[in-house]
Write an enzyme that holds these catalytic residues in place. Structure first.
Site, short mmCIF file in Angstrom:
data_model
loop_
_atom_site.label_atom_id
_atom_site.label_comp_id
_atom_site.label_asym_id
_atom_site.label_seq_id
_atom_site.Cartn_x
_atom_site.Cartn_y
_atom_site.Cartn_z
CE LYS A 184 -3.48 -2.18 2.97
NZ LYS A 184 -4.02 -2.18 4.35
N GLY A 185 2.08 1.14 0.42
CA GLY A 185 2.91 2.32 0.73
C GLY A 185 3.07 3.34 -0.36
CG ASP B 108 6.75 2.51 0.39
OD1 ASP B 108 7.52 1.66 -0.09
OD2 ASP B 108 6.01 2.25 1.37
CG ASP C 292 14.79 -1.35 4.83
OD1 ASP C 292 15.83 -0.77 5.11
OD2 ASP C 292 14.15 -2.03 5.66
CG ASP D 214 2.13 0.69 7.44
OD1 ASP D 214 3.10 0.51 6.68
OD2 ASP D 214 1.62 -0.22 8.12
P1 5GP Z 1 12.72 -4.09 1.59
O1 5GP Z 1 12.20 -5.34 0.96
O2 5GP Z 1 13.45 -3.18 0.64
O3 5GP Z 1 13.53 -4.39 2.82
O4 5GP Z 1 11.47 -3.32 2.18
C1 5GP Z 1 10.61 -2.60 1.38
C2 5GP Z 1 9.31 -2.40 2.08
O5 5GP Z 1 9.45 -2.44 3.49
C3 5GP Z 1 8.74 -1.04 1.76
O6 5GP Z 1 7.92 -1.08 0.64
C4 5GP Z 1 7.98 -0.71 3.01
O7 5GP Z 1 6.69 -1.27 2.93
C5 5GP Z 1 8.73 -1.42 4.11
N1 5GP Z 1 9.67 -0.51 4.78
C6 5GP Z 1 11.03 -0.51 4.72
N2 5GP Z 1 11.54 0.47 5.46
C7 5GP Z 1 10.49 1.11 6.01
C8 5GP Z 1 10.36 2.24 6.88
O8 5GP Z 1 11.32 2.89 7.31
N3 5GP Z 1 9.09 2.61 7.20
C9 5GP Z 1 7.98 1.96 6.75
N4 5GP Z 1 6.81 2.42 7.12
N5 5GP Z 1 8.06 0.89 5.94
C10 5GP Z 1 9.30 0.49 5.57
#
Ligand code: 5GP
Length: 176
Positions: A42-43, A99, A102, A158
Site C-alpha cells: 500500500k505504501g 515508497d 530498504d 505506515d
Molecule cells: P525491503 O524489501 O526493501 O527491505 O522493504 C521494502 C518495504 O518495506 C517497503 O515497501 C515498506 O513497505 C517497508 N519498509 C522498509 N523500510 C520502512 C520504513 O522505514 N518505514 C515503513 N513504514 N516501511 C518500511
C-alpha cells in the site's frame, strides 16, 4: 511504550518539489513510449498519486500488493503477492513505483516477476532509499531522497497501518 511519529525528516514542500522534479525527468524520458506506471501497495499510493498527476504524458496505472511488515519494523525478507496486475505488460514500458527501498528484497522479487512477462522496459522509481540497509543490488532509475537507517512513517508509509495520511515523512519514535 507506544511508537509515534516524532521529528519530521522531509516536509511537504520538499517532497512536492522532489516529486515535480522526478515527474519532469519521467516526462522527458518516456515521451513517445507506452508507459504503464505500477505502484506497489500500500505504501506507494500517495507518492504515485502525486507523481502521475505531474507526468505530462498519456499513461496507464496499475498496482501490485505484497505482504508487508505487519506490526513489526524489521524486514522478514519474505514477499507474498496479495494482488497481481490487472494489465498485460508484455511489450510495454513499465515504471515500478515504490515508497521506500530498504533491503531491496521486495523490489528485486517484484521486478524479477514482472520481467518474466517481457515488458519492453522496466525501471524503478522510489521516493525514499535506505542505502545502508541494502542486501541485494537494485538499480533505482528515479530516486527521491536517501534516508538514514531509521523507521519512517507518513506520505503513504505506515506503522501497523497507521500514519499513512501524514503529509510529511517523519521518524517513528517511542512516545510517552
Ligand atoms: P525491503 O524489501 O526493501 O527491505 O522493504 C521494502 C518495504 O518495506 C517497503 O515497501 C515498506 O513497505 C517497508 N519498509 C522498509 N523500510 C520502512 C520504513 O522505514 N518505514 C515503513 N513504514 N516501511 C518500511
Amino acid at each position: 511504550m507506544e511508537k509515534r511519529p516524532g521529528r519530521s525528516l522531509i516536509g511537504p514542500e520538499e517532497i512536492a518539489a522532489k516529486v515535480a522534479e522526478m515527474a519532469r525527468r519521467i516526462t522527458e524520458d518516456y515521451r513517445g513510449r507506452d508507459l504503464v506506471v505500477v505502484g506497489i501497495l500500500k505504501g506507494a499510493f500517495v507518492f504515485l498519486a502525486d507523481l502521475v498527476r505531474r507526468v505530462d504524458l498519456p499513461l496507464e496505472v496499475d498496482f501490485v500488493a505484497v505482504s508487508s511488515y505487519g506490526k513489526d519494523t524489521e524486514s522478514s525478507g519474505v514477499v507474498r503477492i496479495v494482488k497481481d496486475l490487472d494489465l498485460d505488460i508484455r511489450g510495454r514500458d513499465v515504471l515500478l513505483v515504490e515508497d521506500i527501498v530498504d533491503t531491496g528484497l521486495t523490489l528485486k522479487y517484484i521486478a524479477e516477476m514482472l520481467r518474466q512477462r517481457e515488458p519492453a522496459s522496466l525501471e524503478i522509481c522510489a521516493l525514499l532509499n535506505k542505502p545502508e540497509a541494502r542486501k541485494v543490488d537494485i538499480e533505482i532509475r528515479y530516486c527521491g531522497f536517501d534516508v538514514p537507517p531509521v523507521f519512517v512513517v507518513g506520505y503513504g508509509l505506515d506503522y501497523a497501518e497507521r500514519y499513512r495520511q501524514l503529509p510529511y515523512v517523519g521518524v517513528l519514535e517511542d512516545g510517552c
